[in-house]
Design an enzyme around this catalytic site. Structure first.
Site, PDB file in Angstrom:
ATOM      1  CD  GLU A  59      -9.052   0.189   7.981  1.00 18.74           C
ATOM      2  OE1 GLU A  59      -9.098   0.627   6.812  1.00 18.74           O
ATOM      3  OE2 GLU A  59     -10.069   0.037   8.681  1.00 18.74           O
ATOM      4  CG  ASP A 114      -3.911  -3.414   9.925  1.00 16.06           C
ATOM      5  OD1 ASP A 114      -4.128  -3.513   8.693  1.00 16.06           O
ATOM      6  OD2 ASP A 114      -3.506  -2.365  10.457  1.00 16.06           O
ATOM      7  CD  GLU A 165       0.264  -0.924   3.158  1.00 21.08           C
ATOM      8  OE1 GLU A 165       0.913  -1.708   2.451  1.00 21.08           O
ATOM      9  OE2 GLU A 165       0.098  -1.103   4.372  1.00 21.08           O
ATOM     10  NE  ARG A 189      -1.964   2.322  11.775  1.00 25.43           N
ATOM     11  CZ  ARG A 189      -1.203   2.709  10.767  1.00 25.43           C
ATOM     12  NH1 ARG A 189      -0.542   1.786  10.067  1.00 25.43           N
ATOM     13  NH2 ARG A 189      -1.080   3.977  10.444  1.00 25.43           N
ATOM     14  CG  ASP A 247       0.454  -1.951   6.824  1.00 17.97           C
ATOM     15  OD1 ASP A 247       1.546  -2.278   6.342  1.00 17.97           O
ATOM     16  OD2 ASP A 247       0.162  -0.767   7.101  1.00 17.97           O
ATOM     17  CE1 TYR A 266       1.235  -2.185  10.026  1.00 18.28           C
ATOM     18  CE2 TYR A 266      -0.187  -3.470  11.471  1.00 18.28           C
ATOM     19  CZ  TYR A 266      -0.025  -2.516  10.482  1.00 18.28           C
ATOM     20  OH  TYR A 266      -1.135  -1.890   9.962  1.00 18.28           O
ATOM     21  CG  HIS A 317      -0.650  -8.325  14.666  1.00 15.52           C
ATOM     22  ND1 HIS A 317      -1.481  -7.244  14.570  1.00 15.52           N
ATOM     23  CD2 HIS A 317      -0.855  -9.042  13.538  1.00 15.52           C
ATOM     24  CE1 HIS A 317      -2.158  -7.293  13.430  1.00 15.52           C
ATOM     25  NE2 HIS A 317      -1.790  -8.378  12.797  1.00 15.52           N
TER      26      HIS A 317
END
Length: 791
Positions: A86, A84, A9, A301, A82, A299, A345
């Protein structure tokens, strides 16, 4: 040769990953989301299973065209946004938009952008996770339903341009309720007594009086305190008990999103949005040598404190080499994540222990270095042995009175060796709660002590502090509101919408407060607009504004991700109850546009009306209830108890015009600066009314709209002074606050905005993610009356 298209992204992420891959790979970036719900319509079919209507985001058509071309030439497509929700939604929408047939379209994800992690992920591609996508989709639709139904209601009842959100409105409610608690709080007087005592050897130490007759002692007035002082002076002091023990303090776990944002806010004075932006840069890749960019952290988040086994082993090896075997824990430290955390994660940690902060300092920006150093130290410390302290508590008696003093001495640094300059773990705040901390001489039971000095101190109870951005994030996390990826956005939204404002307690304000007053406190304070909107929403939508309800909704969205709850049934349950409240609110919600908020203050102009709080384009102001017969308006602020204080405005029309160096465009004569009836500045020909030449007051700021060559000038509209482009109507760029031609020292924005807060003028950066602001000294006439709007 087989060719694989890898889609991420972010362009910087694409640049980093490209370095790791061979000739068989092409890496492209989608530059974030490519599809979303339409911006100017609901885009959700509530009657047919809440089917969303996704459209290509404006400006992404060209990106998708290039991605389709690259996908057509590839043998397989690997989607690597990513890891997650989103990211899963981005991958899902890209897959649908590409329309690829007859070749594999798979998902790859990695927790860190390193060669090892990227290659391992590419060797193990997975199918797209429909449950994770549905969880994101359900959240997006929920937010759209709430925003698109509540916002127009607020436009109708309060003023245009307002917004409401499923999570943001709850965050504002927390700030409002905290402020109300502070305003209602009544300080209570109490007294404390301290005694300086000496033994046979130095040093002198201070003990605190705590009990009488073995029971906790409360001293509520000065007379009682003085009587106790007299009794103590007549008595003698003896050591009643000496207690010695060893205390261990374990390290904190490595950072997760919320704790990193809190540390960045508290220690570095950065907004959560800025912390996350810098962390994103560190994650996606930084040039640290001649081999191209490299991801420096995992990462960012995440709500999990889990650490991969190989990363933990590497940390233990680093600790042993750097600090010695004594600093290794007896067994590797394991931390427990909060309920509902995504354990797939990892916590936020450095990707390589071969790159300590000092080694990279010349390669990083100051902010990047500070954030990287925070993450590095916290991770290394989390894998170290506990710190150890020798704790001594001394109980002292004087007749029926009991005093206590403690000593808390470090005997082994443990994990603090990695954070020697970092006191966020509370290293300096572990004094025994029973009394003051002191350096003690050698004391034994029954030893007599000599009084050197005894004094009483008057004190007053204080309310809770205002939320800071750090403590509000902690509150949201503890109550289960929002998720790691939303905290920064929540804070930015409620500040941008002016429901909440940042305030500072100046030293002068604190010093000027009388004894017993509540201390002036900085932090997040709700605006009158925030209070009013919260009050309306709580009354009409008790579920949506309910903290527990919002937390349960987050849990249900987690259950959608794990396949336990069907996303459409979740939406249907919510929608059924929401529409009932919505219909009722349309009829019963108070109309502040028409009615205003009563203040109980008589209008000083007509003596018949009452001043009402109303909301104009420039904020809250006071207006007469007898409008339009009486047009009195005024600015106001609130004192520490929430009471309204009217701010007097200087008369903006001046008897004497101000000379200027401007030349009249009509007759070529000199011009003077004048003020319009509503307060805006302009230039008028000195020969007026014989010559009626005028010029707008220029701010010296070029219009920031791309492609526009206009200048920003001061103008007057139906609601008062504002600033806009002189190329109007071709360009409709406007500002609510005066632009000032001065570069931001933080982000290099070519202009700042002049804003007034609590009577002080500030120059504030207009860039959303930059938190620069500085106080300035300007004539009151330039800023007074800025918010008052003619009704």
């Amino acid at each position: 040769m087989t060719q694989s298209l890898v889609i991420v992204e972010s362009p910087s992420k694409a640049k980093t990953i490209s370095k790791y891959l061979g000739a068989g790979y092409v890496v492209r970036a989608s530059v974030g989301h490519v599809c979303d719900l339409p911006p100017k319509e609901l885009g959700v079919d509530v009657d047919h299973g809440f089917a969303p209507k996704y459209v290509t985001i404006k400006g992404k058509e060209k990106v998708l065209t290039e991605l389709r071309k690259a996908a057509k030439a590839a043998d397989r497509v690997l989607l690597a946004p990513d890891p997650d929700r989103e990211g899963e939604a981005i991958a899902w929408h890209i897959a649908q938009s590409l329309g690829v047939k007859g070749k594999p379209v798979q998902r790859v994800s990695f927790n860190e952008i390193t060669k090892r992690a990227v290659l391992a992920a590419l060797d193990n591609p997975q199918e797209l996770d429909e449950d994770k996508f549905n969880s994101q989709q359900a959240r997006r639709i929920l937010d759209r339903l709430v925003g698109y139904k509540l916002s127009p209601l607020l436009w109708k009842k309060v003023k245009r341009g307002l917004s409401a959100g499923r999570v943001q409105s709850v965050a504002v409610r927390l700030v409002v309720e905290r402020e109300e608690e502070i305003e209602k709080f009544a300080p209570q007087e109490y007294w404390e007594i301290f005694v300086d005592l000496a033994a046979g050897e130095p040093p002198v130490f201070t003990a605190k009086l705590t009990t009488k007759g073995g029971k906790k002692l409360a001293i509520n007035d000065g007379e009682t305190a003085q009587a106790i002082l007299d009794e103590l002076k007549r008595g003698s002091y003896v050591v009643a008990k000496v207690a010695r023990r060893t205390q261990k303090k374990r390290p904190l776990p490595p950072f997760i999103t919320s704790t990193l944002q809190q540390a960045g806010s508290r220690r570095l004075r950065l907004t959560p949005a800025n912390v996350m932006r810098v962390a994103q840069e560190l994650y996606e890749g930084i040039e640290v040598g001649g081999d191209g960019p490299q991801g420096l952290i995992t990462y960012m988040r995440t709500d999990s404190v889990r650490v991969a086994g190989e990363a933990q082993a590497a940390a233990l090896g680093y600790v042993e080499r750097t600090y010695g075997k004594d600093f290794l824990p007896e067994k590797p430290n394991v931390y427990r994540s909060r309920k509902g955390a995504q354990e797939a994660h990892e916590a936020i940690r450095p990707t390589s222990l071969d790159l300590p902060p000092e080694k990279l300092k010349s390669r990083l920006t100051p902010r990047q270095f500070k954030i990287y150093e925070l993450i590095w130290k916290r991770f290394i410390a989390s894998q170290m042995a506990p710190a150890e302290y020798a704790v001594t508590t001394i109980n002292i008696e004087n007749g029926p009175y009991g005093l206590v003093v403690g000593e808390h001495r470090e005997i082994f640094a443990g994990h603090f060796a990695a954070m020697r300059d970092d006191d966020e773990n509370g290293r300096n705040g572990d004094a025994d709660e029973d009394g003051p901390e002191a350096k003690l001489p050698s004391l034994e039971q029954s030893q007599q002590l000599r009084e050197e000095k005894v004094e009483s101190q008057q004190k007053f109870t204080q309310p809770q502090s205002r939320f800071t951005e750090a403590t509000l994030i902690r509150e949201l996390e503890e109550k289960g509101i929002g998720r790691p990826s939303t905290y920064a956005a929540i804070l930015s939204t409620i500040l941008d919408k002016e429901y909440v404002e940042r305030v500072k307690a100046t030293k002068k304000e604190t010093a000027d407060q009388p004894a017993g007053a509540k201390k002036t406190r900085g932090g997040l304070r709700p605006t009158d607009l925030g209070r009013a909107v919260t009050k309306l929403l709580v009354a009409s939508f008790p579920d949506i504004l309910n903290v527990s309800f919002t937390a349960r909704m987050e849990d249900q969205l987690d259950d959608v991700e794990t396949g336990k709850v069907e996303w459409q049934s979740l939406l249907q349950d919510f929608w059924t109850a929401f529409t009932v409240d919505l219909e009722k609110a349309e009829q019963e919600m108070k109309n502040l546009k028409r009615e205003g908020e009563k203040t109980g203050i008589s209008c000083p102009t007509c003596d018949e009306g009452e001043l009402l709080i109303k909301y104009g384009r420039n904020g809250a102001f006071l207006g007469c209830s007898k409008f339009p017969e009486c047009r009195h308006t005024a600015n106001f602020k609130r004192d520490d108890d929430g009471n309204i204080v009217i701010v007097e405005r200087e008369q903006m029309q001046r008897a004497e015009p101000i000379p200027s160096d401007k030349i009249c465009p009509k007759c070529g004569g000199p011009m003077v600066m004048k003020f319009s009836r509503k307060g805006s500045r302009f230039y008028s020909c000195e020969k007026y009314p014989k010559c009626k030449g005028t010029l707008a007051f220029e701010t010296g700021v070029a219009c920031p709209r791309e492609g526009c060559e206009g200048q920003i000038v001061e103008r007057t509209g139906p609601r008062g002074v504002f600033w806009g482009c002189n190329a109007y109507p071709k360009c409709r760029m406007t500002f609510r606050h005066e632009p000032v031609s001065k570069e931001c020292p933080e982000c290099s924005s070519p202009y700042l905005l002049r804003q007034k807060r609590d009577g002080q003028s500030y120059l504030v950066c207009p860039v959303k993610d930059c938190d620069f602001a500085e106080a300035e000294t300007v004539p009151d006439s330039e800023t007074e009356g800025e918010n008052a709007t003619e009704a």
